[in-house]
Scaffold this motif. Structure first.
Motif, PDB file in Angstrom:
ATOM      1  N   TYR A 266      11.184 -36.405 -18.583  1.00 25.82           N
ATOM      2  CA  TYR A 266      12.623 -36.522 -18.848  1.00 25.82           C
ATOM      3  C   TYR A 266      12.917 -37.751 -19.714  1.00 25.82           C
ATOM      4  O   TYR A 266      13.725 -37.687 -20.650  1.00 25.82           O
ATOM      5  CB  TYR A 266      13.412 -36.615 -17.542  1.00 25.82           C
TER       6      TYR A 266
ATOM      7  N   GLU B 149       5.999 -26.482 -25.301  1.00 20.58           N
ATOM      8  CA  GLU B 149       6.812 -27.687 -25.461  1.00 20.58           C
ATOM      9  C   GLU B 149       8.261 -27.468 -25.007  1.00 20.58           C
ATOM     10  O   GLU B 149       9.214 -28.002 -25.591  1.00 20.58           O
ATOM     11  CB  GLU B 149       6.785 -28.182 -26.910  1.00 20.58           C
ATOM     12  N   ASP B 150       8.395 -26.700 -23.941  1.00 19.86           N
ATOM     13  CA  ASP B 150       9.701 -26.493 -23.316  1.00 19.86           C
ATOM     14  C   ASP B 150       9.866 -27.585 -22.260  1.00 19.86           C
ATOM     15  O   ASP B 150       9.606 -27.397 -21.071  1.00 19.86           O
ATOM     16  CB  ASP B 150       9.759 -25.092 -22.677  1.00 19.86           C
ATOM     17  N   TRP B 151      10.339 -28.762 -22.701  1.00 19.93           N
ATOM     18  CA  TRP B 151      10.319 -29.940 -21.830  1.00 19.93           C
ATOM     19  C   TRP B 151      11.302 -29.825 -20.672  1.00 19.93           C
ATOM     20  O   TRP B 151      11.027 -30.315 -19.573  1.00 19.93           O
ATOM     21  CB  TRP B 151      10.613 -31.199 -22.654  1.00 19.93           C
ATOM     22  N   HIS B 152      12.436 -29.195 -20.898  1.00 22.11           N
ATOM     23  CA  HIS B 152      13.411 -29.038 -19.814  1.00 22.11           C
ATOM     24  C   HIS B 152      12.809 -28.217 -18.658  1.00 22.11           C
ATOM     25  O   HIS B 152      12.856 -28.633 -17.495  1.00 22.11           O
ATOM     26  CB  HIS B 152      14.676 -28.365 -20.340  1.00 22.11           C
TER      27      HIS B 152
ATOM     28  N   ASP C 126      18.071 -35.068 -21.477  1.00 20.08           N
ATOM     29  CA  ASP C 126      19.092 -34.087 -21.845  1.00 20.08           C
ATOM     30  C   ASP C 126      20.373 -34.275 -21.019  1.00 20.08           C
ATOM     31  O   ASP C 126      21.430 -34.515 -21.568  1.00 20.08           O
ATOM     32  CB  ASP C 126      18.565 -32.646 -21.718  1.00 20.08           C
TER      33      ASP C 126
ATOM     34  N   GLN D 184      11.145 -39.157 -21.866  1.00 20.22           N
ATOM     35  CA  GLN D 184      10.712 -38.940 -23.253  1.00 20.22           C
ATOM     36  C   GLN D 184      11.601 -37.916 -23.953  1.00 20.22           C
ATOM     37  O   GLN D 184      11.747 -37.955 -25.178  1.00 20.22           O
ATOM     38  CB  GLN D 184       9.261 -38.464 -23.282  1.00 20.22           C
ATOM     39  N   HIS D 185      12.185 -36.994 -23.144  1.00 24.86           N
ATOM     40  CA  HIS D 185      13.030 -35.937 -23.722  1.00 24.86           C
ATOM     41  C   HIS D 185      14.297 -35.800 -22.883  1.00 24.86           C
ATOM     42  O   HIS D 185      14.503 -34.779 -22.209  1.00 24.86           O
ATOM     43  CB  HIS D 185      12.270 -34.601 -23.765  1.00 24.86           C
TER      44      HIS D 185
END
Length: 459
Positions: free
Chosen positions: A97, A62-65, A102, A99-100
């Motif tokens: 991106y 779950e490392d979205w970046h 930064d 959804q998450h």
């Protein structure tokens, strides 16, 4: 018996060490670094493999970046070979991106890439550019609102590329000029390419040449190729030799093929070097394990250490030899590129030296044109030189063709108008058209009225 047991113990320790090394889990971020290093060294296949592994590790952790960055990098790597897959990956990156979120700057980059790949797919499939324009306009609005000058330049350049692909060269020129006003040093070369291409498409030759000469390729061989090939096109257009422009472009394409083959060879050499480095790392790890375990065993362990030292020395010698071979191969590739450039220069001089015959053929009016046997021979030799012996093969394939038919094919291949051909043969334009139809049907066996003699000769 004791000696045998000792060797079994040592082998067991080595296997445990290898297992311990393999069991160390790799993070998505470290895998991404390895992939980017491979791509930086033009090892495309290895880079793509590592990026796919990065995506799997990132999704699992779950490392979205790292996940959307890896999707973006993989899309870039596949953009030339599989633009449809590249667009799918960019949409996946955008979805992750959104959804998450930064960094808003990354969002602009993702939108711009998605628009670029959507435009590429639309261009190949001759479809609509609406989706591409939607992505890039969104990117431009965010960049302008946040005053990201480099991203404003990038999105304007992308809009110029799309306008050029839609044959709207005036709009492309307008976007390219706006992009040049805010271009950073890093983006200037790409922006100037689009600007020069727009001028060239509008046949503004002086402006196009001025912009191409402003571009400094440095060590970028491919950029040098783009500049030189377009400068040759400009020179040919000024001479009115538009009929040989495609032939010169074909010669430059051959040079580009050599360039990409050289990159493929570099990819293979890099992978081989990487494999050697991994083997050396494994040997170094095993040596450390030996140092920890052989302290507790007797004189037999010294023999094993000596053997390992010999193996390491042999590996190092082999690696040095491999590096020398890689250097020699790189020099050979450089020599091939130089030779290819000389071939292109020869073709240019070859064409320009024979422009007198073309000037006679391109004269306007209804006056009679006479070509001597020597001039006919010069025309055929020139076309054979730039068309890969097309007319020599035509004579072999159709030995019963009359010389007048061969000459009609030569004039057709040169793009000479029916009026000028009529002036050469002293016949009317309708008679020229009839002769072409008769030649197409009787010699080449083509009865389809939609297929012209010009298309037959090109194929």
């Amino acid at each position: 018996m004791r000696k045998k047991s000792l060797y079994i113990f040592i082998i067991g320790v080595l296997l445990m060490a290898c297992s311990q090394q393999d069991s160390n889990s790799q993070t998505a971020a470290s895998c991404l670094e390895e992939a980017e290093a491979a791509l930086a060294n033009d090892s495309t296949r290895l880079g793509e493999t590592l990026l796919r592994k990065t995506i799997q590790l990132a999704e699992a952790s779950e490392d979205w970046h790292t996940d959307y960055i890896a999707c973006q990098r993989l899309a870039e790597a596949l953009s030339q070979s599989n633009p449809g897959e590249a667009l799918r990956l960019m949409k996946q990156a955008l979805s992750i991106y959104e959804q998450h979120p930064d960094d808003e700057r990354n969002y602009v980059i993702l939108l711009d890439y998605a628009g670029t790949f959507a435009a590429q797919v639309a261009y190949i499939n001759e479809g609509s550019f609406d989706e591409a324009l939607d992505y890039i306009h969104r990117a431009y609005d965010i960049a302008k609102k946040s005053q990201m000058n480099d991203m404003i330049c990038q999105t304007l350049t992308s809009l110029a590329n799309i306008a050029w692909a839609k044959d709207d060269y005036g709009q492309a020129l307008d976007y390219a000029r706006q992009a040049e006003l805010v271009a950073t040093d890093e983006l200037r070369a790409g922006t100037l390419q689009v600007l020069a291409r727009s001028y060239l498409s509008l046949n503004m030759l002086d402006s196009a040449e001025a912009v191409y000469r402003k571009i400094h390729p440095g060590d970028d061989v491919h950029l040098s190729y783009i500049i030189q090939s377009n400068l040759v096109k400009i020179a040919l257009r000024r001479l009115g030799a538009t009929q040989v422009e495609d032939s010169v472009a074909e010669a430059f394409d051959k040079v580009e093929d050599i360039y990409y083959k050289a990159l493929e060879q570099k990819d293979e050499y890099y992978q081989e070097t990487l494999r050697q480095e991994m083997e050396n790392q494994q040997l170094e790890f095993r040596s450390k394990m030996y140092a920890r375990t052989l302290f507790m065993i007797i004189i037999a362990s010294l023999l094993v250490i000596s053997a390992m030292v010999l193996v390491i020395r042999y590996r190092m010698q082999a690696q040095r030899q491999e590096e020398r071979q890689l250097q020699q191969e790189a020099e050979h590739q450089k020599a091939q590129l130089h030779q290819a450039n000389e071939v292109v220069a020869f073709l240019q001089n070859f064409i320009l030296e024979r422009m007198e015959v073309m000037k006679k053929l391109n004269q306007r009016g209804d006056s009679l044109i006479y070509l001597s046997p020597h001039e006919w021979s010069e025309i055929e030799r020139t076309l054979n030189a730039i068309d890969n012996n097309r007319f020599s093969n035509l004579r072999k394939q159709y030995p019963n063709m009359q010389e007048d038919d061969i000459r009609l094919c030569l004039l057709t291949r040169l793009g000479i108008s029916n009026r000028t051909i009529g002036n050469i043969y002293c016949i009317s334009i309708s008679a020229v058209q009839h002769r072409k139809l008769k030649l197409k049907k009787d010699v080449f066996g083509e009865s389809n009225p939609d297929i012209t003699l010009e298309q037959i000769l090109k194929n």
